[in-house]
Design an enzyme around this catalytic site. Structure first.
Site, short mmCIF file in Angstrom:
data_model
loop_
_atom_site.label_atom_id
_atom_site.label_comp_id
_atom_site.label_asym_id
_atom_site.label_seq_id
_atom_site.Cartn_x
_atom_site.Cartn_y
_atom_site.Cartn_z
N ASP A 33 -98.44 -125.91 20.01
CA ASP A 33 -97.38 -127.08 20.06
C ASP A 33 -98.44 -128.13 19.49
O ASP A 33 -99.29 -127.90 18.67
CB ASP A 33 -97.18 -127.54 21.62
CG ASP A 33 -96.05 -128.48 21.78
OD1 ASP A 33 -95.34 -128.76 20.52
OD2 ASP A 33 -95.59 -128.83 22.60
N LYS A 45 -94.55 -124.67 30.05
CA LYS A 45 -95.52 -125.38 29.07
C LYS A 45 -96.81 -125.87 29.88
O LYS A 45 -96.96 -125.50 30.84
CB LYS A 45 -94.53 -126.68 29.10
CG LYS A 45 -94.74 -127.38 27.40
CD LYS A 45 -93.92 -126.63 26.43
CE LYS A 45 -94.14 -127.44 24.95
NZ LYS A 45 -93.40 -126.59 23.96
#
Length: 460
Positions: free
Chosen positions: A180, A140
């Protein structure tokens, strides 16, 4: 039989002791990373049954190894705003685990981004990616940069500066970022252009979420929302239920929320509420999705504008009260920890039958316990919202083979993947003595594949 029962109890006690020791060590080493510690506890508590049944995971100290990132990268991002002033943000990438494939996970541009947020998201991503059945590891990244209110030129300059540093650490067989919160096709496009310039090569597979004209996949925008509804539909069917004629509340109004609403409508449900960071709308006649799409996707307006076109609807300031609306199915798709214990109890009191997590960790540990204790069907995020990364992996496959699949082909593969995730999760829950508990089932299903690969590859 008595001796066997005693042996099993001993194994459980040893597993609980191991989990407790590792968890306390993690808390001590990461004292200020609240979100990361929360994610660790949720997963660790679920793994006691599999650790008791398979002591090899304790012998190889898998928990202590899997909870520490293989690499955490922090860097400065300097960029110039439209007034010619130099601005500085922080960028991050956690490359958490590559046991089953190259690192894979989104990039988030939002002022709330901290190392703790990035680590919690990356840790969850390990298990989510494993659940998809694809060969992708967990990662991430992101920045505390806020795209809201910025011009296209400012976003381009920031994205290029961000990629100028991140690009040193990624590649199609190394680490494949995606979008995202705050990172859509526009930002991915700017970053891809910068990466291409840096490398002097067209490596389409280095980023997913690209525009369809240069290697992106059809159905990527819809994937997480559609996948969420496909997963919840499997939960409902398992109990002889369906979306048809059910009342649904969806938080958020971004891609996940919009396409969860769309698919829920297609399956015969009535979605009566959605929200943004300022407040929520309640339309007892059913949310008009075309209006929401026009407000949020085309014009970037606030959800409060909805009532200007639909005066019978209500708008309320603040987001948490959306869970006071009676519903059969709740789909939290906004942000982490949006449903606390009081909201969960209110949902239960109002007769909610199923909760599917479209956001990452939107329910607190206490809220999850409330749902499970009251026999509410509960789809945890790492399983229920895995549709986005599943279609990202499909994009990687298309890029590798230089082909493009139709929307229908991608959607069919997505639906099949979500059904498989549900089946594997429910099976693991049954095998480990907690039938129907998809939190434990999903965590174990995701964990076993990664843990076995880590053992097979030795101590590295």
């Amino acid at each position: 039989m008595v001796a066997l029962a005693k042996e099993k109890q001993k194994e459980l006690v040893e597993a609980e002791k191991y989990v407790s020791e590792v968890y306390e060590a993690i808390k001590e080493r990461n004292p200020h990373e609240v979100e990361f510690i929360q994610a660790v506890k949720e997963i660790f508590d679920s793994l006691v049954p599999v650790l008791a049944k398979h002591p090899k995971y304790i012998e190889h100290n898998i928990l202590e190894r899997i909870v520490d990132p293989e690499r955490f990268i922090s860097f400065r991002v300097s960029w110039v705003d439209d007034q010619g002033k130099v601005q500085v943000n922080r960028g991050y990438r956690v490359q958490f685990n590559s046991a089953i494939g190259p690192y894979k996970g989104g990039l988030r541009f939002h002022p709330s981004v901290t190392p703790s947020i990035i680590k919690f998201l990356g840790f969850e991503q390990i298990f989510k990616n494993s659940l998809t059945g694809q060969s992708i590891g967990g990662a991430k990244g992101g920045s505390d940069f806020d795209p809201k209110g910025k011009s296209d030129g400012e976003i381009m300059r920031f994205s290029q500066s961000f990629m100028a540093e991140l690009g040193k650490y990624i590649g199609p067989d190394v680490d494949v970022p995606a979008g995202d919160i705050g990172v859509g096709a526009r930002e991915i496009g700017y970053m891809f252009g910068q990466y291409k310039k840096m490398k002097g090569a067209y490596e389409a597979g280095v980023l997913t979420g690209k525009g369809v004209s240069f290697g992106g996949s059809l159905a990527r925008t819809e994937a997480t929302g559609y996948g969420l509804v496909y997963f919840v539909d499997e939960m409902l069917k398992h109990k002889g239920l369906s979306f048809k004629d059910q009342t649904v509340v969806v938080s958020g109004s971004g891609n996940v929320s919009i396409y969860a609403i769309e698919k829920a409508h297609e399956l015969g449900a009535t979605v009566v509420a959605c929200s943004d960071s300022n407040g929520y709308i309640y339309d007892k006649e059913g949310i008009d999705l075309d209006t929401v799409k026009r407000l949020k996707e085309e014009n970037s307006l606030r959800i409060s504008e909805y009532v200007e076109e639909h005066p019978h609807a209500e708008y309320k300031e603040g987001c948490s009260e959306i869970w006071s609306i009676p519903c059969d199915i709740a789909l939290p798709c906004a942000t982490q920890n949006e449903i606390g214990e009081p909201s969960a109890k209110l949902l239960v009191a109002n007769g909610v039958k199923a909760v599917g997590e479209g956001a990452n960790m939107p329910s607190t540990l206490e809220a999850i316990d409330t749902f499970l204790e009251n026999d509410v069907l509960f789809g945890p995020a790492k399983a229920a919202n895995a549709g986005g990364v599943a279609v990202s992996s499909f994009e990687m496959a298309q890029n590798s083979s230089r082909v493009s699949w139709t929307f229908e082909e991608v959607d069919a593969k997505l639906k099949e993947t979500m059904a498989s995730i549900f089946t594997n999760s429910i099976k693991e829950a049954e095998e480990h003595g907690v039938p129907g508990n998809l939190v434990i089932g999903a965590n174990i299903a995701g964990f076993k594949k990664v843990a076995d690969a880590m053992i097979d590859q030795g101590v590295i």
